[in-house]
Design an enzyme around this catalytic site. Structure first.
Site, mmCIF file in Angstrom:
data_model
loop_
_atom_site.group_PDB
_atom_site.id
_atom_site.type_symbol
_atom_site.label_atom_id
_atom_site.label_comp_id
_atom_site.label_asym_id
_atom_site.label_seq_id
_atom_site.Cartn_x
_atom_site.Cartn_y
_atom_site.Cartn_z
ATOM 1 N N LYS A 110 0.821 -1.204 0.000
ATOM 2 C CA LYS A 110 0.000 0.000 0.000
ATOM 3 C C LYS A 110 0.868 1.272 0.000
ATOM 4 C CE LYS A 110 -4.063 -2.186 0.914
ATOM 5 N NZ LYS A 110 -3.756 -3.571 1.232
HETATM 6 C C1 LIG Z 1 -4.422 -4.743 0.790
HETATM 7 C C2 LIG Z 1 -3.649 -5.993 0.762
HETATM 8 C C3 LIG Z 1 -3.958 -7.024 -0.139
HETATM 9 C C4 LIG Z 1 -5.134 -6.958 -1.073
HETATM 10 O O1 LIG Z 1 -4.962 -5.967 -2.071
HETATM 11 P P1 LIG Z 1 -6.224 -5.427 -2.885
HETATM 12 O O2 LIG Z 1 -5.700 -4.339 -3.720
HETATM 13 O O3 LIG Z 1 -7.195 -4.970 -1.852
HETATM 14 O O4 LIG Z 1 -6.755 -6.573 -3.662
HETATM 15 C C5 LIG Z 1 -3.138 -8.139 -0.171
HETATM 16 N N1 LIG Z 1 -2.088 -8.257 0.678
HETATM 17 C C6 LIG Z 1 -1.769 -7.291 1.558
HETATM 18 C C7 LIG Z 1 -0.615 -7.493 2.452
HETATM 19 C C8 LIG Z 1 -2.529 -6.125 1.628
HETATM 20 O O5 LIG Z 1 -2.200 -5.171 2.500
#
Ligand SMILES: *Cc1c(COP(=O)(O)O)cnc(C)c1O
Length: 493
Positions: A110
């Site tokens: 993120k």
């Molecule tokens: C947010 C997240 C996901 C999922 O990603 P999306 O974009 O919501 O599909 C997978 N793994 C981790 C560690 C995350 O923080």
């Protein structure tokens, strides 16, 4: 480049306005009117540093930013905050390329988008001469919240409110958020799961009276969730980067395509891969990996989306989601941009909890491969990768690895694959320890981090170093129907 809503209110807006609003007035998501194409050769792109490539890609989408404005956003986002100078290194282990997206401040992918979003938002607001203060409202399944808090911490003329499921995230994730500094940050534990938090936030966005009240007080809501196009586009960059890096390093031949495996929750990350493919990057199958909340696996295999099922709290908590918001953008594309159809499907999802797509769309759905791994398989995958190459992956990445193994078994396809490694194993030390047994199970999560560091010979990432000694600053919790009140209290309105 203009943006329109997936639900077809007909109005188009520029990139800046789309980023500021986050979500369209009709509740739809902003999508580019067309996909920009990559016009430079992959060789040329392969010679670029991450930041340069980011400029090349993002500029195509956000063309109302001047070159200087966008360069500044990128330079401030992708700097030494990332503890690996490649920003998104690829590591070949146990038969796949792990794209390590977790070297930012909060140890999850993120950070890739949320370290740039605040700058994009601030620049966009200045461009359109906005005088209101922006209030970022965010629901988190564990990782978005912290990444957004770090991104917006002390950014002028912004405030950020994060809602997380009180009992559905790892100890490290919770501590990262509740110790957040910055006068403009607010963190709230919600009595419910991620879907409750996300639905609550969406309802607040659509609540006219509430928005008017904020407006009167010189505030405006915006979103840091992947429904914001300003979050999605920066994620396209690392898929392009992976492909051109493999080509440059002669791991693949010119013209060869690669598969991409993405541990999926809200469908944002995998959608970014789809956007990269639509821009002309030779990506083959997009492998959508789920945990036991396998609503997407079932959808990909049947064309029926059905959220009416038991919600499970798993050892890959950031993927514990039953309503994947960004799927709407994907449906929009595979329906041939049929706005009325999308409107109906989303209405049906809201009212009845399920929908089925038509035959034509099912045909196009085959771009995706859907699979899932349960908690046991996830831990077994951590172990398998460790035993094969002394490489430790986190539980989310392990879900992807396991689904990739299943994919290979089922399809006999041996195309090179990039696995999106979405979090650092340091973020989920208890689950990792459950299967690798580095520390005694009675140890605290923080002690486990220490042992993991020693065993792996890796420094503890700065983002969680001495986290256990930080003061807990955010203690507020609330029920689902109290979210508005909590926000009003924070803002003093
Ligand atoms: C947010 C997240 C996901 C999922 O990603 P999306 O974009 O919501 O599909 C997978 N793994 C981790 C560690 C995350 O923080």
């Amino acid at each position: 480049m203009l943006y329109r809503s997936t639900r077809g209110n007909g109005k188009v807006v520029g990139a800046s306005a789309a980023i500021i609003r986050g979500i369209a007035e009709d509740g739809g998501l902003y999508v580019p009117e067309e996909f920009p194409k990559i016009t430079k050769s992959f060789q040329e792109l392969g010679d670029m540093k991450y930041r340069e490539l980011a400029f090349y890609i993002i500029k195509k989408y956000f063309d109302d930013f001047s070159d200087a404005e966008l360069r500044e956003c990128i330079d401030r986002a992708y700097d030494e905050k990332f503890e690996n100078s490649y920003i998104a290194p690829l590591n070949y282990k146990a038969g796949a390329y792990f794209l390590e997206l977790y070297h930012g401040k909060t140890l999850a992918f993120k950070d890739k988008a949320l370290s740039i979003l605040p700058y994009l938002l601030k620049t966009a607001a200045e461009k359109i001469g906005m005088t209101k203060e922006i209030v970022i409202l965010t629901a988190t399944s564990g990782d978005t919240g912290k990444a957004a808090l770090e991104g917006f911490d002390s950014v002028d003329k912004t405030k950020i409110v994060v809602f997380y499921p009180k009992d559905g995230i790892s100890e490290i994730q919770k501590r990262q958020m509740t110790t957040q500094e910055g006068k403009n940050t607010f963190v709230v534990g919600i009595e419910g799961n991620f879907d409750d938090a996300q639905n609550g936030v969406k309802e607040i966005f659509n609540d006219k009276a509430f928005n008017e009240l904020l407006n009167k007080n010189n505030y405006m809501l915006s979103s840091a969730n992947s429904i914001n196009i300003g979050r999605l586009v920066p994620q396209v960059v690392y898929y392009v980067y992976s492909y051109v890096s493999l080509l440059k390093d002669k791991k693949i031949q010119e013209g060869e395509s690669i598969n991409v495996v993405v541990p999926t929750g809200n469908f944002g990350n995998i959608l970014a891969a789809f956007y990269a493919k639509a821009m002309g990057v030779p990506l083959g199958r997009l492998i959508c990996a789920s945990n036991e909340n396998k609503v997407l696996t079932d959808f990909v295999n049947t064309g029926i989306y059905d959220r009416k099922r038991e919600f499970s709290v798993t050892n890959s908590p950031s993927m514990d989601i039953l309503i994947s918001s960004n799927l709407e953008r994907f449906l929009y594309e595979i329906s041939g941009r049929d706005e009325e159809l999308i409107n109906n499907l989303m209405k049906q999802l809201k009212e009845e909890g399920n929908y089925e797509i038509n035959e034509e769309m099912k045909e196009k759905l085959k771009i995706l491969y859907g699979g899932f791994a349960d908690e046991k398989e996830t831990l077994a995958a951590v172990k398998k990768v460790y035993e094969a190459s002394e490489y430790v992956i986190d539980t989310h990445t392990a879900v992807a690895y396991e689904v990739y193994e299943k994919y290979k078994k089922n399809t006999y396809n041996d195309r090179a694959a990039v696995i999106a490694s979405t979090a650092s194993p340091f973020k989920f030390p208890r689950s990792i320890n459950e299967v690798l047994n580095f520390a005694n199970s009675s140890a605290s999560d923080f002690e486990m981090v220490q042992v993991l560091s020693e065993k792996m010979g890796l420094k503890i990432p700065k983002g969680i170093e001495s986290l256990d000694k930080k003061e807990i600053r955010h203690k507020v919790t609330c029920k689902k129907d109290e979210m508005r009140e909590v926000i009003k209290n924070f803002l003093g309105v």
